[in-house]
Motif scaffolding. Structure first.
Motif, PDB file in Angstrom:
ATOM      1  N   THR A   1       0.844  -1.185   0.000  1.00 45.34           N
ATOM      2  CA  THR A   1       0.000   0.000   0.000  1.00 45.34           C
ATOM      3  C   THR A   1       0.886   1.244   0.000  1.00 45.34           C
ATOM      4  O   THR A   1       1.858   1.315   0.745  1.00 45.34           O
ATOM      5  CB  THR A   1      -0.911   0.002   1.240  1.00 45.34           C
TER       6      THR A   1
ATOM      7  N   LYS B   1      -8.248   4.573  -2.395  1.00 45.04           N
ATOM      8  CA  LYS B   1      -9.074   5.048  -1.289  1.00 45.04           C
ATOM      9  C   LYS B   1      -8.729   6.518  -1.104  1.00 45.04           C
ATOM     10  O   LYS B   1      -7.560   6.869  -0.903  1.00 45.04           O
ATOM     11  CB  LYS B   1      -8.768   4.272  -0.006  1.00 45.04           C
TER      12      LYS B   1
ATOM     13  N   GLU C   1     -15.626  10.928   1.027  1.00 45.91           N
ATOM     14  CA  GLU C   1     -15.038   9.584   1.040  1.00 45.91           C
ATOM     15  C   GLU C   1     -15.309   8.961  -0.318  1.00 45.91           C
ATOM     16  O   GLU C   1     -16.463   8.830  -0.726  1.00 45.91           O
ATOM     17  CB  GLU C   1     -15.699   8.697   2.100  1.00 45.91           C
TER      18      GLU C   1
ATOM     19  N   THR D   1     -15.996   6.240  -3.064  1.00 43.46           N
ATOM     20  CA  THR D   1     -16.565   4.896  -3.140  1.00 43.46           C
ATOM     21  C   THR D   1     -16.025   4.170  -4.365  1.00 43.46           C
ATOM     22  O   THR D   1     -16.013   2.952  -4.410  1.00 43.46           O
ATOM     23  CB  THR D   1     -18.104   4.929  -3.158  1.00 43.46           C
ATOM     24  N   SER D   2     -15.561   4.934  -5.385  1.00 47.61           N
ATOM     25  CA  SER D   2     -14.861   4.328  -6.523  1.00 47.61           C
ATOM     26  C   SER D   2     -14.006   5.383  -7.219  1.00 47.61           C
ATOM     27  O   SER D   2     -14.317   6.576  -7.194  1.00 47.61           O
ATOM     28  CB  SER D   2     -15.837   3.682  -7.515  1.00 47.61           C
TER      29      SER D   2
ATOM     30  N   HIS E   1      -9.773  10.260   0.794  1.00 52.10           N
ATOM     31  CA  HIS E   1     -10.496  10.923   1.881  1.00 52.10           C
ATOM     32  C   HIS E   1     -10.159  12.415   1.852  1.00 52.10           C
ATOM     33  O   HIS E   1      -9.009  12.786   1.637  1.00 52.10           O
ATOM     34  CB  HIS E   1     -10.106  10.333   3.235  1.00 52.10           C
TER      35      HIS E   1
ATOM     36  N   GLU F   1      -4.800   6.326  -0.563  1.00 53.28           N
ATOM     37  CA  GLU F   1      -4.096   5.054  -0.412  1.00 53.28           C
ATOM     38  C   GLU F   1      -4.258   4.289  -1.703  1.00 53.28           C
ATOM     39  O   GLU F   1      -5.373   4.126  -2.205  1.00 53.28           O
ATOM     40  CB  GLU F   1      -4.680   4.233   0.744  1.00 53.28           C
TER      41      GLU F   1
END
Length: 176
Positions: free
Chosen positions: A3, A49, A87, A89-90, A51, A39
């Motif tokens: 990661t 990911k 956030e 989601t895709s 945020h 990430e």
């Protein structure tokens, strides 16, 4: 695969928006205090990911009276809802350098899904050896979807503030 973490470089990023005023001119604004992270698996951003959070009381349109009105209960109600957040989601690759970012935007105590176009500008090392990645995001939201309903009718017809808010976001991330 490991990661990879990326953090926002706030000095080279801007969270901006535009709203039509009196139906024919744009007023621009931005949030000046924010944080964001990504990430990824390896260096591939597809499926990342993502945020974001921002301080509502950092909104700036270049006019102190207008900013105070935006912070009031007529709009953001910063006392009750001090943060804006997102956030992912895709994060889907559409084409070379073009992604579609879908996620949950929380504003004014309400969460709704939004889609934004994301243009990936690539990666580069800065003069101090840090790897940077750049993105430009754009899209539109309807402020009323989040309960930002205040407006004033104009004598000539129409309204003082458009419902549509156009987002113009420039982001630079630093690989950790």
């Amino acid at each position: 695969m490991s990661t990879t973490k990326w953090v926002i470089d706030p000095t080279h990023s801007e969270i901006g928006f535009k709203v039509k005023h009196m139906m024919f001119t744009n007023v621009s604004g931005k949030f000046q205090k924010f944080d964001a992270s990504i990430e990824t698996e390896g260096d591939d951003f597809a499926g990342a990911k993502i945020h974001f959070s921002g301080d509502i009381d950092s909104v700036s349109t270049g006019n102190a009276d207008r900013d105070a009105h935006l912070l009031s209960a007529d709009f953001f109600d910063a006392a009750q809802f001090p943060k804006i957040s997102f956030e992912a989601t895709s994060f889907t690759k559409e084409d070379e350098g073009d992604f579609e970012l879908t996620g949950d935007l929380t504003l004014h105590g309400q969460t709704k899904s939004v889609k934004l176009a994301a243009e990936y500008s690539g990666q580069m090392k800065d003069p101090w050896g840090n790897t940077k990645a750049g993105f430009a995001l754009s899209g539109k939201i309807n402020r009323k979807d989040w309960g930002l309903n205040w407006n004033s009718a104009l004598e000539t017809g129409g309204v003082l503030v458009s419902d549509e808010v156009r987002l113009a976001i420039e982001l630079q991330f630093i690989k950790q």
